[in-house]
Write a protein that holds these residues in place. Sequence first.
Motif, PDB file in Angstrom:
ATOM      1  N   ILE A  60      -9.435   1.002 -25.139  1.00  0.00           N
ATOM      2  CA  ILE A  60      -9.649   1.752 -24.752  1.00  0.00           C
ATOM      3  C   ILE A  60     -11.005   1.653 -23.148  1.00  0.00           C
ATOM      4  O   ILE A  60     -10.848   1.745 -22.134  1.00  0.00           O
ATOM      5  CB  ILE A  60     -10.929   2.701 -25.931  1.00  0.00           C
ATOM      6  N   THR A  61     -11.697   0.550 -23.945  1.00  0.00           N
ATOM      7  CA  THR A  61     -12.918   0.306 -22.791  1.00  0.00           C
ATOM      8  C   THR A  61     -11.780  -0.311 -21.485  1.00  0.00           C
ATOM      9  O   THR A  61     -12.069  -0.201 -20.908  1.00  0.00           O
ATOM     10  CB  THR A  61     -13.572  -1.172 -23.691  1.00  0.00           C
ATOM     11  N   ALA A  62     -11.008  -0.791 -22.143  1.00  0.00           N
ATOM     12  CA  ALA A  62     -10.009  -1.825 -20.820  1.00  0.00           C
ATOM     13  C   ALA A  62      -9.484  -1.009 -19.887  1.00  0.00           C
ATOM     14  O   ALA A  62      -9.976  -0.741 -18.574  1.00  0.00           O
ATOM     15  CB  ALA A  62      -8.493  -2.661 -20.950  1.00  0.00           C
ATOM     16  N   ASP A  63      -8.995   0.443 -20.749  1.00  0.00           N
ATOM     17  CA  ASP A  63      -8.278   1.557 -19.772  1.00  0.00           C
ATOM     18  C   ASP A  63      -9.527   1.783 -19.187  1.00  0.00           C
ATOM     19  O   ASP A  63      -9.568   2.616 -17.740  1.00  0.00           O
ATOM     20  CB  ASP A  63      -8.341   2.437 -20.625  1.00  0.00           C
ATOM     21  N   LEU A  64     -10.780   2.436 -19.629  1.00  0.00           N
ATOM     22  CA  LEU A  64     -11.774   3.267 -19.289  1.00  0.00           C
ATOM     23  C   LEU A  64     -12.242   2.104 -17.727  1.00  0.00           C
ATOM     24  O   LEU A  64     -12.816   2.628 -16.457  1.00  0.00           O
ATOM     25  CB  LEU A  64     -13.112   3.512 -20.076  1.00  0.00           C
ATOM     26  N   ASP A  65     -12.132   1.120 -18.322  1.00  0.00           N
ATOM     27  CA  ASP A  65     -13.108   0.007 -17.033  1.00  0.00           C
ATOM     28  C   ASP A  65     -12.522   0.270 -15.554  1.00  0.00           C
ATOM     29  O   ASP A  65     -12.401   0.333 -14.777  1.00  0.00           O
ATOM     30  CB  ASP A  65     -13.463  -1.234 -17.573  1.00  0.00           C
ATOM     31  N   GLU A  82     -22.913   4.894 -12.085  1.00  0.00           N
ATOM     32  CA  GLU A  82     -23.105   7.050 -12.730  1.00  0.00           C
ATOM     33  C   GLU A  82     -22.065   7.311 -12.098  1.00  0.00           C
ATOM     34  O   GLU A  82     -22.099   8.586 -13.091  1.00  0.00           O
ATOM     35  CB  GLU A  82     -24.533   6.769 -13.307  1.00  0.00           C
ATOM     36  N   GLN A  83     -22.702   7.274 -11.065  1.00  0.00           N
ATOM     37  CA  GLN A  83     -21.850   8.862  -9.490  1.00  0.00           C
ATOM     38  C   GLN A  83     -19.968   8.320  -9.947  1.00  0.00           C
ATOM     39  O   GLN A  83     -19.679   9.809 -10.962  1.00  0.00           O
ATOM     40  CB  GLN A  83     -21.621   9.165  -8.186  1.00  0.00           C
ATOM     41  N   VAL A  84     -19.331   7.377 -10.325  1.00  0.00           N
ATOM     42  CA  VAL A  84     -18.147   7.520 -10.683  1.00  0.00           C
ATOM     43  C   VAL A  84     -18.488   7.506 -11.918  1.00  0.00           C
ATOM     44  O   VAL A  84     -17.011   7.884 -12.691  1.00  0.00           O
ATOM     45  CB  VAL A  84     -17.530   6.859  -9.891  1.00  0.00           C
ATOM     46  N   TYR A  85     -18.861   7.611 -12.488  1.00  0.00           N
ATOM     47  CA  TYR A  85     -18.777   7.557 -14.338  1.00  0.00           C
ATOM     48  C   TYR A  85     -19.140   9.381 -14.251  1.00  0.00           C
ATOM     49  O   TYR A  85     -18.752   9.556 -15.233  1.00  0.00           O
ATOM     50  CB  TYR A  85     -20.043   6.517 -14.863  1.00  0.00           C
ATOM     51  N   ASP A 107     -15.828  13.768 -23.913  1.00  0.00           N
ATOM     52  CA  ASP A 107     -15.001  12.972 -25.802  1.00  0.00           C
ATOM     53  C   ASP A 107     -14.557  12.041 -25.525  1.00  0.00           C
ATOM     54  O   ASP A 107     -15.091  11.112 -26.637  1.00  0.00           O
ATOM     55  CB  ASP A 107     -14.144  13.997 -26.054  1.00  0.00           C
ATOM     56  N   LEU A 108     -13.903  10.587 -24.842  1.00  0.00           N
ATOM     57  CA  LEU A 108     -13.678   9.813 -24.781  1.00  0.00           C
ATOM     58  C   LEU A 108     -14.611   8.711 -25.412  1.00  0.00           C
ATOM     59  O   LEU A 108     -14.395   8.005 -25.934  1.00  0.00           O
ATOM     60  CB  LEU A 108     -12.745   9.195 -23.683  1.00  0.00           C
ATOM     61  N   GLU A 143     -18.413   5.327 -30.958  1.00  0.00           N
ATOM     62  CA  GLU A 143     -17.815   6.047 -32.611  1.00  0.00           C
ATOM     63  C   GLU A 143     -17.414   4.179 -33.122  1.00  0.00           C
ATOM     64  O   GLU A 143     -17.917   4.366 -34.089  1.00  0.00           O
ATOM     65  CB  GLU A 143     -17.710   7.291 -32.733  1.00  0.00           C
ATOM     66  N   LEU A 144     -16.652   4.427 -31.608  1.00  0.00           N
ATOM     67  CA  LEU A 144     -15.523   3.218 -32.360  1.00  0.00           C
ATOM     68  C   LEU A 144     -16.308   1.322 -32.463  1.00  0.00           C
ATOM     69  O   LEU A 144     -16.323   0.530 -33.110  1.00  0.00           O
ATOM     70  CB  LEU A 144     -13.960   2.691 -31.336  1.00  0.00           C
TER      71      LEU A 144
END
Length: 205
Positions: free
Chosen positions: A83-88, A110-113, A120-121, A127-128
């Motif tokens: 998930i971290t790799a996909d989000l980055d 933070e703008q693109v974030y 939710d992700l 949580e992970l």
Amino acid sequence: MKTFLQYRIALQTLQSNRLRRDFSDLSAIPMYEPVGEFFFEEMYGPRDFSQRDNDARRLQHFLHIVPGVHLHDIEEILELISITADLDDDLTRRLIALGAPITFDEEIYEQVYREADNYDLRMHQLELIRNCLLNVYRLSRSHLLGMALESSGLIARLAGFEAGHTFLLKGYRALRDVSEIDHFAVTIYSRELIRLDRIYAKEQV
């Protein structure tokens, strides 16, 4: 023209520096200093983690030589890495599409974030992180596991799993002398949740 990898590493550099700043008080606690370094450098450090991530996907083929660890013990770790790799990757693509300079600051980040619109992700990622810290701490109580990780480096190298093995070994070493992890895990979770809600302008509940 800057490459995707250069933007990705710039993103990781900003994230790692931000985490070091926001959790400097945790790192200042001697017991948590190694855990902080592992968290800031091995999870979010400014480097290419593609080999580690590829190794993580093949981890089940390595576990038979690590006593006391089963796939269900580390499923959340594998999910967190993925998930971290996909989000980055997604944030990197958004930075490039925006035409952001390679020296983009936290405001642009933070703008693109926020524009990614995946609250939710991000909540699931938090949580992970909390669950993985608690679970890896539990696993680190096993001296048998430590002995297996310390002695299996050559096997991992011959099997083409060196990056994944190094990641596991560093995680074990970072946590083996920690007497309790709850304060670290809860502090990470609660502060990151406040930050997440601030970015998305959601009210605390």
